[in-house]
Scaffold this motif. Structure first.
Motif, PDB file in Angstrom:
ATOM      1  N   GLU A  13       9.273   0.812 -25.864  1.00 34.94           N
ATOM      2  CA  GLU A  13       8.482  -0.186 -26.588  1.00 34.94           C
ATOM      3  C   GLU A  13       7.889  -1.217 -25.630  1.00 34.94           C
ATOM      4  OE1 GLU A  13      10.774  -1.820 -29.793  1.00 34.94           O
ATOM      5  OE2 GLU A  13      11.012   0.120 -30.792  1.00 34.94           O
ATOM      6  N   MET A  14       8.650  -1.615 -24.620  1.00 36.41           N
ATOM      7  CA  MET A  14       8.117  -2.543 -23.622  1.00 36.41           C
ATOM      8  C   MET A  14       6.962  -1.906 -22.856  1.00 36.41           C
ATOM      9  SD  MET A  14       9.399  -5.663 -23.388  1.00 36.41           S
ATOM     10  CE  MET A  14       9.039  -6.112 -21.691  1.00 36.41           C
ATOM     11  N   THR A  15       7.120  -0.643 -22.472  1.00 40.34           N
ATOM     12  CA  THR A  15       6.066   0.055 -21.739  1.00 40.34           C
ATOM     13  C   THR A  15       4.793   0.129 -22.561  1.00 40.34           C
ATOM     14  OG1 THR A  15       7.652   1.344 -20.443  1.00 40.34           O
ATOM     15  CG2 THR A  15       5.428   2.238 -20.654  1.00 40.34           C
ATOM     16  N   ALA A  16       4.937   0.472 -23.839  1.00 41.35           N
ATOM     17  CA  ALA A  16       3.762   0.562 -24.714  1.00 41.35           C
ATOM     18  C   ALA A  16       3.081  -0.795 -24.854  1.00 41.35           C
ATOM     19  CB  ALA A  16       4.179   1.095 -26.083  1.00 41.35           C
ATOM     20  N   TRP A  17       3.871  -1.859 -24.991  1.00 33.90           N
ATOM     21  CA  TRP A  17       3.307  -3.209 -25.129  1.00 33.90           C
ATOM     22  C   TRP A  17       2.575  -3.621 -23.855  1.00 33.90           C
ATOM     23  CZ3 TRP A  17       5.922  -8.032 -23.234  1.00 33.90           C
ATOM     24  CH2 TRP A  17       5.236  -9.186 -23.618  1.00 33.90           C
ATOM     25  N   ILE A  18       3.200  -3.425 -22.700  1.00 33.59           N
ATOM     26  CA  ILE A  18       2.588  -3.797 -21.430  1.00 33.59           C
ATOM     27  C   ILE A  18       1.305  -3.002 -21.197  1.00 33.59           C
ATOM     28  CG2 ILE A  18       2.873  -3.728 -18.924  1.00 33.59           C
ATOM     29  CD1 ILE A  18       5.901  -4.295 -19.454  1.00 33.59           C
ATOM     30  N   PRO A  45       0.827  -1.200   0.000  1.00 32.50           N
ATOM     31  CA  PRO A  45       0.000   0.000   0.000  1.00 32.50           C
ATOM     32  C   PRO A  45       0.863   1.253   0.000  1.00 32.50           C
ATOM     33  CG  PRO A  45      -0.728  -1.569   1.672  1.00 32.50           C
ATOM     34  CD  PRO A  45       0.566  -2.067   1.161  1.00 32.50           C
ATOM     35  N   GLY A  46       0.493   2.187  -0.862  1.00 33.10           N
ATOM     36  CA  GLY A  46       1.200   3.453  -0.919  1.00 33.10           C
ATOM     37  C   GLY A  46       2.548   3.387  -1.600  1.00 33.10           C
ATOM     38  N   ALA A  47       2.920   2.210  -2.167  1.00 35.20           N
ATOM     39  CA  ALA A  47       4.209   2.105  -2.832  1.00 35.20           C
ATOM     40  C   ALA A  47       4.264   3.041  -4.022  1.00 35.20           C
ATOM     41  CB  ALA A  47       4.442   0.661  -3.296  1.00 35.20           C
ATOM     42  N   GLN A  48       5.406   3.667  -4.230  1.00 39.81           N
ATOM     43  CA  GLN A  48       5.581   4.600  -5.327  1.00 39.81           C
ATOM     44  C   GLN A  48       6.692   4.095  -6.247  1.00 39.81           C
ATOM     45  OE1 GLN A  48       3.715   7.364  -5.935  1.00 39.81           O
ATOM     46  NE2 GLN A  48       2.441   6.740  -4.213  1.00 39.81           N
ATOM     47  N   PRO A  49       6.328   3.271  -7.248  1.00 42.67           N
ATOM     48  CA  PRO A  49       7.349   2.796  -8.171  1.00 42.67           C
ATOM     49  C   PRO A  49       7.936   3.975  -8.952  1.00 42.67           C
ATOM     50  CG  PRO A  49       5.319   1.525  -8.382  1.00 42.67           C
ATOM     51  CD  PRO A  49       5.011   2.717  -7.539  1.00 42.67           C
ATOM     52  N   PRO A  50       9.144   3.803  -9.495  1.00 40.33           N
ATOM     53  CA  PRO A  50       9.743   4.873 -10.284  1.00 40.33           C
ATOM     54  C   PRO A  50       8.862   5.261 -11.458  1.00 40.33           C
ATOM     55  CG  PRO A  50      11.356   3.159  -9.796  1.00 40.33           C
ATOM     56  CD  PRO A  50      10.018   2.635  -9.358  1.00 40.33           C
ATOM     57  N   ALA A  51       9.091   6.453 -11.994  1.00 45.19           N
ATOM     58  CA  ALA A  51       8.257   6.961 -13.090  1.00 45.19           C
ATOM     59  C   ALA A  51       8.320   6.073 -14.319  1.00 45.19           C
ATOM     60  CB  ALA A  51       8.702   8.381 -13.436  1.00 45.19           C
ATOM     61  N   ALA A  52       9.448   5.337 -14.482  1.00 41.09           N
ATOM     62  CA  ALA A  52       9.603   4.490 -15.661  1.00 41.09           C
ATOM     63  C   ALA A  52       8.672   3.295 -15.654  1.00 41.09           C
ATOM     64  CB  ALA A  52      11.053   4.018 -15.766  1.00 41.09           C
ATOM     65  N   THR A  53       8.153   2.913 -14.500  1.00 39.64           N
ATOM     66  CA  THR A  53       7.258   1.763 -14.420  1.00 39.64           C
ATOM     67  C   THR A  53       6.005   2.017 -15.254  1.00 39.64           C
ATOM     68  OG1 THR A  53       8.019   1.232 -12.200  1.00 39.64           O
ATOM     69  CG2 THR A  53       5.912   0.313 -12.865  1.00 39.64           C
ATOM     70  N   PRO A  54       5.615   1.063 -16.119  1.00 37.61           N
ATOM     71  CA  PRO A  54       4.375   1.244 -16.862  1.00 37.61           C
ATOM     72  C   PRO A  54       3.216   1.574 -15.927  1.00 37.61           C
ATOM     73  CG  PRO A  54       5.571  -0.654 -17.696  1.00 37.61           C
ATOM     74  CD  PRO A  54       6.302  -0.190 -16.473  1.00 37.61           C
ATOM     75  N   ALA A  55       2.474   2.618 -16.270  1.00 35.09           N
ATOM     76  CA  ALA A  55       1.427   3.100 -15.367  1.00 35.09           C
ATOM     77  C   ALA A  55       0.418   2.022 -15.032  1.00 35.09           C
ATOM     78  CB  ALA A  55       0.723   4.308 -16.011  1.00 35.09           C
ATOM     79  N   VAL A  56       0.156   1.124 -15.973  1.00 37.82           N
ATOM     80  CA  VAL A  56      -0.857   0.101 -15.766  1.00 37.82           C
ATOM     81  C   VAL A  56      -0.440  -0.906 -14.689  1.00 37.82           C
ATOM     82  CG1 VAL A  56      -0.020  -1.545 -17.500  1.00 37.82           C
ATOM     83  CG2 VAL A  56      -2.478  -1.360 -17.071  1.00 37.82           C
ATOM     84  N   LEU A  57       0.860  -0.949 -14.340  1.00 34.97           N
ATOM     85  CA  LEU A  57       1.342  -1.893 -13.328  1.00 34.97           C
ATOM     86  C   LEU A  57       1.389  -1.297 -11.930  1.00 34.97           C
ATOM     87  CD1 LEU A  57       4.261  -3.713 -15.200  1.00 34.97           C
ATOM     88  CD2 LEU A  57       1.841  -4.350 -15.048  1.00 34.97           C
ATOM     89  N   VAL A  58       1.214   0.006 -11.815  1.00 38.34           N
ATOM     90  CA  VAL A  58       1.240   0.637 -10.499  1.00 38.34           C
ATOM     91  C   VAL A  58       0.065   0.117  -9.660  1.00 38.34           C
ATOM     92  CG1 VAL A  58       1.067   2.820  -9.240  1.00 38.34           C
ATOM     93  CG2 VAL A  58       2.397   2.691 -11.365  1.00 38.34           C
ATOM     94  N   GLY A  59       0.354  -0.365  -8.448  1.00 36.82           N
ATOM     95  CA  GLY A  59      -0.676  -0.904  -7.582  1.00 36.82           C
ATOM     96  C   GLY A  59      -1.031  -2.344  -7.871  1.00 36.82           C
TER      97      GLY A  59
END
Length: 384
Positions: A374-379, A14-28
């Motif tokens: 490209e990985m971020t867009a695919w994920i 809870p409340g974890a803040q992954p780095p900005a590079a993490t694909p947004a869809v994977l946050v949480g």
């Protein structure tokens, strides 16, 4: 790993803040990152590290870590506690079972890095877990043993067919595939009847290009061969090409063929120098000092030719596989249609036609920044 008696569904902290590079869809979302066995210097391991950098909150699973590898934070399977970790060939038939009994934990997203059976891992139901697989190659020794000879023994024909059936059946839950090259994309379609996007592996081209002035000022007097000293890499052919070209050769790497290659070198008509397990800085020096990288092998992609080109070093190799995507024939190297040493040696005098600046610029297309985008867009697309 065997877990608790009942499945555990992992949640992101809870409340974890992954780095900005993490694909947004994977946050949480809870994420498992899965790789085959983990070696010290392999190209697939480099790719896995880049994927892990994109998803730092992901749990990282491998079958085992080789003795000479020191990657922190890897969770090994129960196979790592058996003698089979010392023999990939002997462990191969068990791998699908191991992946299916890896853990009783359940994840929202699984991203596998597969060149054998990692894409068959199941860490949740298809209804609740999205499984994406980045494929370095469908297992060559199962699907295409003629490429390198492993698994081509006629006695293995029946076991190979069985493993093909298992491989296809146990990967039906994969939601999306990415291939490291068009070559691998075509094999995924042929063997598994699945579509895949192409995302070329990342290569640290900026680091290789930014060599010290002393490295860059070398005279480029020798031919160079780099890689694992194993049969399908064709280092015996590299020796023969150097003899045809009448130029000194440097062989950099390590592997079980070292004794045979040293015997070849003793009889060779040109000087041959061995660089055993060169570190990264030494490898960069070797690229910058080479007239050309010889790469007469059918590879799925091939990170080594891109590293060489980042150093302004052209490539002479086979007009097959990944080299069709990484080398521009007549501009950043020469692609040859045969495995005759004379055919490869015949283009060595033409290396002066090539522009070092053009070669280096071409390599920038394979940067980690491009891979991450490209990985971020695919994920993002697959997990929406």
């Amino acid at each position: 790993m065997s877990g608790a008696a009942a499945p555990i569904h992992r949640q992101a902290a809870p409340g974890a803040q992954p780095p900005a590079a993490t694909p947004a869809v994977l946050v949480g979302r809870s994420v498992a990152l899965v790789h085959e066995w983990f070696g010290a210097t392999g190209g697939s391991e480099q790719v896995f590290r880049q994927i892990a950098d994109l998803v730092p909150h992901g749990e990282r699973f491998v079958l085992w870590q080789d003795r000479d590898a020191t990657e922190p934070g890897l969770r090994e399977s129960w196979l790592a506690r058996t003698p089979l970790r010392r023999s990939k060939a002997a462990a191969l038939p068990l791998m699908p079972l191991v992946w299916r009994t890896l853990s009783r934990e359940r994840f929202d997203v699984v991203i596998s890095s597969s060149h054998a059976f990692a894409h068959t891992v199941k860490l949740g139901s298809p209804e609740t877990t999205t499984h994406l697989s980045y494929v370095h190659a469908p297992a060559r020794y199962v699907w295409s043993p003629a490429f390198d000879g492993r698994g081509s023994n006629p006695l293995l024909r029946v076991p190979r067919r069985l493993l093909q059936s298992i491989d296809t059946r146990l990967s039906a839950h994969v939601h999306g595939y990415a291939a490291n090259s068009r070559e691998v994309q075509a094999r995924i379609r042929q063997y598994w009847q699945r579509d895949a996007v192409v995302i070329n592996p990342p290569v640290d081209v900026d680091w290789f290009a930014a060599a010290p002035a002393s490295d860059r000022a070398q005279a480029r007097e020798y031919l160079l061969g780099v890689g694992r000293w194993i049969p399908y890499k064709n280092f015996d052919l590299i020796v023969a090409i150097a003899e045809e070209a009448r130029l000194p050769l440097v062989l950099a790497g390590s592997g079980p063929q070292e004794p045979q290659l040293r015997r070849l070198a003793e009889r060779a008509a040109v000087p041959i120098t061995f660089e055993v397990r060169p570190d990264r800085k030494r490898l960069r020096q070797l690229y910058w000092g080479a007239r050309v990288l010889l790469f007469p092998v059918h590879e799925d992609f091939g990170i080594i030719p891109v590293e060489a080109q980042a150093c302004g070093t052209p490539v002479i190799g086979l007009s097959r596989g990944g080299l069709l995507e990484t080398v521009v024939d007549g501009e950043t190297g020469f692609l040859v249609g045969s495995t005759e040493p004379a055919d490869h040696a015949s283009v060595v005098p033409r290396l002066g036609e090539l522009s070092t600046e053009r070669i280096t610029a071409h390599a920038t297309a394979f940067s980690p920044t491009r891979f991450a985008a490209e990985m971020t867009a695919w994920i993002d697309n697959e997990c929406r």
